[in-house]
Design a protein around this motif. Structure first.
Motif, PDB file in Angstrom:
ATOM      1  N   SER A 108      -2.526   1.844  -0.721  1.00  0.00           N
ATOM      2  CA  SER A 108      -1.569   2.484  -2.245  1.00  0.00           C
ATOM      3  C   SER A 108      -1.100   3.379  -1.855  1.00  0.00           C
ATOM      4  CB  SER A 108      -2.144   2.100  -3.382  1.00  0.00           C
ATOM      5  OG  SER A 108      -2.242   0.790  -3.291  1.00  0.00           O
ATOM      6  N   VAL A 109      -0.350   3.846  -2.756  1.00  0.00           N
ATOM      7  CA  VAL A 109       0.836   5.277  -2.290  1.00  0.00           C
ATOM      8  C   VAL A 109       0.496   6.229  -3.397  1.00  0.00           C
ATOM      9  CG1 VAL A 109       2.674   6.645  -2.119  1.00  0.00           C
ATOM     10  CG2 VAL A 109       1.714   5.511  -0.505  1.00  0.00           C
ATOM     11  N   VAL A 136      -6.286   6.986  -9.814  1.00  0.00           N
ATOM     12  CA  VAL A 136      -6.894   6.048  -7.936  1.00  0.00           C
ATOM     13  C   VAL A 136      -7.664   5.356  -8.620  1.00  0.00           C
ATOM     14  CG1 VAL A 136      -8.387   7.157  -6.162  1.00  0.00           C
ATOM     15  CG2 VAL A 136      -6.473   8.136  -7.190  1.00  0.00           C
ATOM     16  N   ASN A 137      -8.041   5.476  -9.735  1.00  0.00           N
ATOM     17  CA  ASN A 137      -9.811   4.604  -9.630  1.00  0.00           C
ATOM     18  C   ASN A 137      -9.428   3.198 -10.428  1.00  0.00           C
ATOM     19  OD1 ASN A 137     -12.006   5.713  -9.061  1.00  0.00           O
ATOM     20  ND2 ASN A 137     -12.597   6.820 -10.277  1.00  0.00           N
ATOM     21  N   SER A 138      -8.467   3.451 -10.891  1.00  0.00           N
ATOM     22  CA  SER A 138      -7.544   2.100 -11.690  1.00  0.00           C
ATOM     23  C   SER A 138      -7.145   1.411 -10.400  1.00  0.00           C
ATOM     24  CB  SER A 138      -6.238   2.281 -12.604  1.00  0.00           C
ATOM     25  OG  SER A 138      -5.174   2.660 -12.110  1.00  0.00           O
ATOM     26  N   ILE A 139      -6.503   1.672  -9.267  1.00  0.00           N
ATOM     27  CA  ILE A 139      -6.145   1.068  -8.493  1.00  0.00           C
ATOM     28  C   ILE A 139      -6.991   0.139  -7.760  1.00  0.00           C
ATOM     29  CG2 ILE A 139      -4.562   0.980  -6.272  1.00  0.00           C
ATOM     30  CD1 ILE A 139      -3.867   3.261  -7.543  1.00  0.00           C
ATOM     31  N   GLU A 140      -6.815  -1.179  -7.209  1.00  0.00           N
ATOM     32  CA  GLU A 140      -7.388  -2.353  -6.590  1.00  0.00           C
ATOM     33  C   GLU A 140      -7.243  -1.969  -4.995  1.00  0.00           C
ATOM     34  OE1 GLU A 140      -6.593  -6.569  -7.368  1.00  0.00           O
ATOM     35  OE2 GLU A 140      -6.992  -5.724  -9.119  1.00  0.00           O
ATOM     36  N   ASP A 141      -6.769  -1.935  -4.308  1.00  0.00           N
ATOM     37  CA  ASP A 141      -6.395  -1.285  -2.972  1.00  0.00           C
ATOM     38  C   ASP A 141      -7.774  -0.168  -2.999  1.00  0.00           C
ATOM     39  OD1 ASP A 141      -4.972  -3.194  -2.594  1.00  0.00           O
ATOM     40  OD2 ASP A 141      -3.491  -1.570  -2.702  1.00  0.00           O
ATOM     41  N   ARG A 142      -8.594  -0.677  -1.617  1.00  0.00           N
ATOM     42  CA  ARG A 142      -9.542   0.274  -0.870  1.00  0.00           C
ATOM     43  C   ARG A 142      -9.463   2.175  -0.561  1.00  0.00           C
ATOM     44  NH1 ARG A 142     -13.029   0.101  -2.879  1.00  0.00           N
ATOM     45  NH2 ARG A 142     -14.982   1.087  -1.952  1.00  0.00           N
ATOM     46  N   GLU A 143      -8.223   1.331  -0.333  1.00  0.00           N
ATOM     47  CA  GLU A 143      -7.463   2.999   0.868  1.00  0.00           C
ATOM     48  C   GLU A 143      -6.078   3.392   0.192  1.00  0.00           C
ATOM     49  OE1 GLU A 143      -6.289   2.622   5.162  1.00  0.00           O
ATOM     50  OE2 GLU A 143      -7.164   0.881   5.202  1.00  0.00           O
ATOM     51  N   ILE A 144      -6.431   4.751  -0.067  1.00  0.00           N
ATOM     52  CA  ILE A 144      -5.010   5.542  -0.883  1.00  0.00           C
ATOM     53  C   ILE A 144      -4.024   6.452  -0.108  1.00  0.00           C
ATOM     54  CG2 ILE A 144      -4.402   6.710  -3.257  1.00  0.00           C
ATOM     55  CD1 ILE A 144      -5.860   4.268  -3.923  1.00  0.00           C
TER      56      ILE A 144
END
Ligand code: 13P
Ligand code: SF4
Length: 304
Positions: A108-109, A136-144
């Motif tokens: 995710s970006v 950042v911690n609200s995002i489900e994806d593991r990679e940012i």
């Protein structure tokens, strides 16, 4: 024209045009005197959304006015000096971001608001220095993919278990604060608390007692029993704090932490802006709608 007369004229025009002046903390003191609201990037976004005015004059840099135009398309947003930009925002383009997304298709970006509308449009969610860890911690994806500030990205990576792909952007104002400055200042003022902005270099942040956005720094002083502080951000904040808390002592982490782009906004430029309705910020609809999603997603998780 004398400042007093310019200020009177600005006040008159603000009423005539149903305009508000939103200012970042880093602008000149005389500009802050005519502002209806002064704050950090996050609170300015919220102020733009909540304002009932028809016209917003943005005393800040281009990306801030652009964000206001994205979230409030029904208002006229004016930037008094069109080339008041942010060099860090220019360190990422929509094309370079698209290439990074191809390289990391699972990521995710997360896009720091210090970026253009076109870059926001390519991002999943925006953040500011006040909410970056929560975003950042609200995002489900593991990679940012975290753009564009490598220092804020590094700071966030210490507070999450996600894999962060850093971008090579930075704020030259905060990078002017060096660890040598800190070693010296800590020796000179051993009791002073060091409050630092996360745009500072990691080796500088190691000295920090607290790492906070600009509003966070102001609030921390307000609530602290300490009487001496070293301030690790743009030096206008030191002036603001000295004025607000004359009994406390404040030392700039570096005299070189000076954002000349913010200082381009003068009283004369604001007067011209209101007289001639210059310079209007337009974001084309195809970009605005996508960029708005990324900003709205951030505002959704930063309601309070
Ligand atoms: P904040 O206002 O979010 O603390 O960011 C500082 C900054 O550099 C704005 O350009
Ligand atoms: Fe950009 Fe740094 Fe100035 Fe903020 S302080 S506007 S990040 S150059």
């Amino acid at each position: 024209m004398e400042n007093k007369l310019i200020i009177e004229e600005i006040k008159k025009l603000k009423i005539e045009r149903n305009a508000v002046i939103l200012s970042h903390f880093y602008t000149r003191s005389e500009v802050q005197e005519v502002a209806d609201f002064i704050g950090d990037s996050l609170s300015l976004c919220k102020a733009a959304v909540n304002s009932k005015a028809d016209v917003i004059v943005f005393a800040g840099v281009h990306f801030m006015a652009e964000s206001a135009a994205i979230i409030s398309p029904q208002k006229t947003v004016l930037l008094p000096v069109p080339d008041a930009g942010c060099p860090m925002a220019d360190m990422v383009t929509a094309d370079s971001l698209r290439a990074a997304k191809e390289k990391h298709p699972e990521a995710s970006v997360v896009c720091y608001v210090n970026s253009s509308a076109a870059v926001k449009a390519e991002s999943d969610i925006c953040c500011t220095s006040a909410n970056a860890i929560n975003v950042v911690n609200s995002i489900e994806d593991r990679e940012i993919i975290f753009i564009p500030d490598k220092n804020l990205g590094t700071f966030v990576s210490l507070h999450t278990d996600k894999k962060i792909h850093l971008w090579n952007g930075f704020c030259h104002v905060h990078e002017n604060i060096r660890d040598e400055n800190m070693q010296e200042l800590k020796k000179l003022h051993p009791d002073a608390k060091f409050l630092a902005h996360p745009e500072c270099r990691p080796e500088v942040l190691e000295f920090a007692d607290r790492i906070l956005s600009t509003s966070g720094i102001v609030k921390e002083v307000e609530g602290s029993g300490s009487t001496e502080f070293i301030i690790g951000t743009e030096r206008e904040i030191v002036r603001i704090l000295k004025k607000k808390y004359p009994d406390k002592k404040f030392y700039p982490a570096s005299e070189k932490a000076f954002c000349y782009n913010m200082k381009k906004i003068t009283l004369e430029a604001i007067l011209n802006s209101l007289q001639n309705m210059e310079y209007e910020i337009h974001v084309p609809d195809n970009i605005r709608v996508k960029a708005r999603k990324a900003l709205d997603r951030m505002l959704e998780i930063s309601r309070s």
